[in-house]
Design an enzyme around this catalytic site. Structure first.
Site, PDB file in Angstrom:
ATOM      1  N   HIS A  78     128.744  32.387 -12.719  1.00  0.00           N
ATOM      2  CA  HIS A  78     127.485  32.531 -13.467  1.00  0.00           C
ATOM      3  C   HIS A  78     127.538  31.726 -14.760  1.00  0.00           C
ATOM      4  CE1 HIS A  78     124.708  35.327 -11.596  1.00  0.00           C
ATOM      5  NE2 HIS A  78     125.639  36.240 -11.387  1.00  0.00           N
ATOM      6  N   GLN A 120     122.112  36.329 -17.090  1.00  0.00           N
ATOM      7  CA  GLN A 120     121.284  37.251 -16.299  1.00  0.00           C
ATOM      8  C   GLN A 120     120.333  38.081 -17.149  1.00  0.00           C
ATOM      9  OE1 GLN A 120     124.878  38.636 -13.867  1.00  0.00           O
ATOM     10  NE2 GLN A 120     123.170  38.797 -12.438  1.00  0.00           N
ATOM     11  N   GLY A 147     129.325  43.826 -12.540  1.00  0.00           N
ATOM     12  CA  GLY A 147     129.530  42.675 -13.420  1.00  0.00           C
ATOM     13  C   GLY A 147     128.179  42.119 -13.832  1.00  0.00           C
ATOM     14  N   HIS A 171     132.849  35.556  -9.288  1.00  0.00           N
ATOM     15  CA  HIS A 171     131.381  35.575  -9.273  1.00  0.00           C
ATOM     16  C   HIS A 171     130.817  35.420 -10.692  1.00  0.00           C
ATOM     17  CE1 HIS A 171     127.472  37.318  -7.593  1.00  0.00           C
ATOM     18  NE2 HIS A 171     127.293  37.428  -8.895  1.00  0.00           N
ATOM     19  N   GLU A 172     131.396  36.168 -11.640  1.00  0.00           N
ATOM     20  CA  GLU A 172     130.867  36.145 -13.015  1.00  0.00           C
ATOM     21  C   GLU A 172     131.225  34.844 -13.727  1.00  0.00           C
ATOM     22  OE1 GLU A 172     128.659  38.241 -13.584  1.00  0.00           O
ATOM     23  OE2 GLU A 172     129.184  39.587 -11.939  1.00  0.00           O
ATOM     24  N   CYS A 178     124.218  40.062  -5.906  1.00  0.00           N
ATOM     25  CA  CYS A 178     124.051  39.704  -7.315  1.00  0.00           C
ATOM     26  C   CYS A 178     122.804  40.406  -7.829  1.00  0.00           C
ATOM     27  CB  CYS A 178     123.896  38.187  -7.425  1.00  0.00           C
ATOM     28  SG  CYS A 178     123.613  37.623  -9.106  1.00  0.00           S
ATOM     29  N   LEU A 179     122.882  40.963  -9.032  1.00  0.00           N
ATOM     30  CA  LEU A 179     121.736  41.672  -9.610  1.00  0.00           C
ATOM     31  C   LEU A 179     120.534  40.739  -9.793  1.00  0.00           C
ATOM     32  CD1 LEU A 179     123.520  43.878 -12.310  1.00  0.00           C
ATOM     33  CD2 LEU A 179     122.658  44.596 -10.066  1.00  0.00           C
TER      34      LEU A 179
HETATM   35 NI    NI Z   1     125.661  37.851 -10.088  1.00  0.00          NI
END
Ligand code: NI
Length: 163
Positions: free
Chosen positions: A134, A51, A46, A130-131, A88-89
């Protein structure tokens, strides 16, 4: 389609709620495509627009058979509880155990601006939550206790400095 650089914690764009998506045009479509390319390139499931430094309420995901683009997402229903690891990236390769609802329903607009609802369970529910977080400027580490959050951010800073 270009892979874009991923913005790391603690960049302000990650900690600020995104602006609503209002233009469902070719620009949005190519942004979503770049987000998919960036996500796949990074081995993620995701990715939110914040991001890659774009302050919009938009995310893409391809997780456990659920592939979608969500603009202006809202979680309208959750149920149950699941335990599991989350990462998380934008927080490197640092993971932490985090309890989340077992199932979640998101209401969002697709790339054409059509409203849809999608229910997911397990890992895909975790990803939806999670997304959507964000888009609200919330990173998963905010859900951790202060002590564990400290531990995770210290490990992440160390990894970053060692790079
Ligand atoms: Ni994330």
């Amino acid at each position: 389609m270009p892979v874009r650089p991923i913005v790391d914690y603690p960049a302000a764009v990650l900690l600020t709620p995104g602006d609503p998506v209002v233009n469902f045009d070719a620009g949005l479509e190519s942004l979503a495509q770049d987000m998919f390319d960036t996500m796949y390139d990074a081995g993620g499931v995701g990715l939110a627009a914040q991001q890659i430094g774009v302050p919009l309420r938009l995310f893409v995901m391809d997780c456990d058979g659920v592939k979608l683009v969500a603009a202006n997402p809202e979680i309208i229903l959750t149920d149950g509880e699941q335990s599991g690891e989350e990462g998380c990236l934008s927080v490197g390769k640092v993971h932490a155990d985090l309890k989340r609802p077992a199932t979640a329903v998101v209401r969002a607009q697709d790339i054409q601006g059509e409203t849809f609802e999608r229910e997911a369970g397990g890992l895909a529910a975790r990803c939806l939550l999670h997304e959507t977080d964000h888009c609200d400027g919330i990173l998963f580490i905010r859900h951790l206790s202060p002590l564990r959050r400290d531990l995770v951010t210290k490990r992440f800073r160390k990894l970053k400095n060692d790079r």
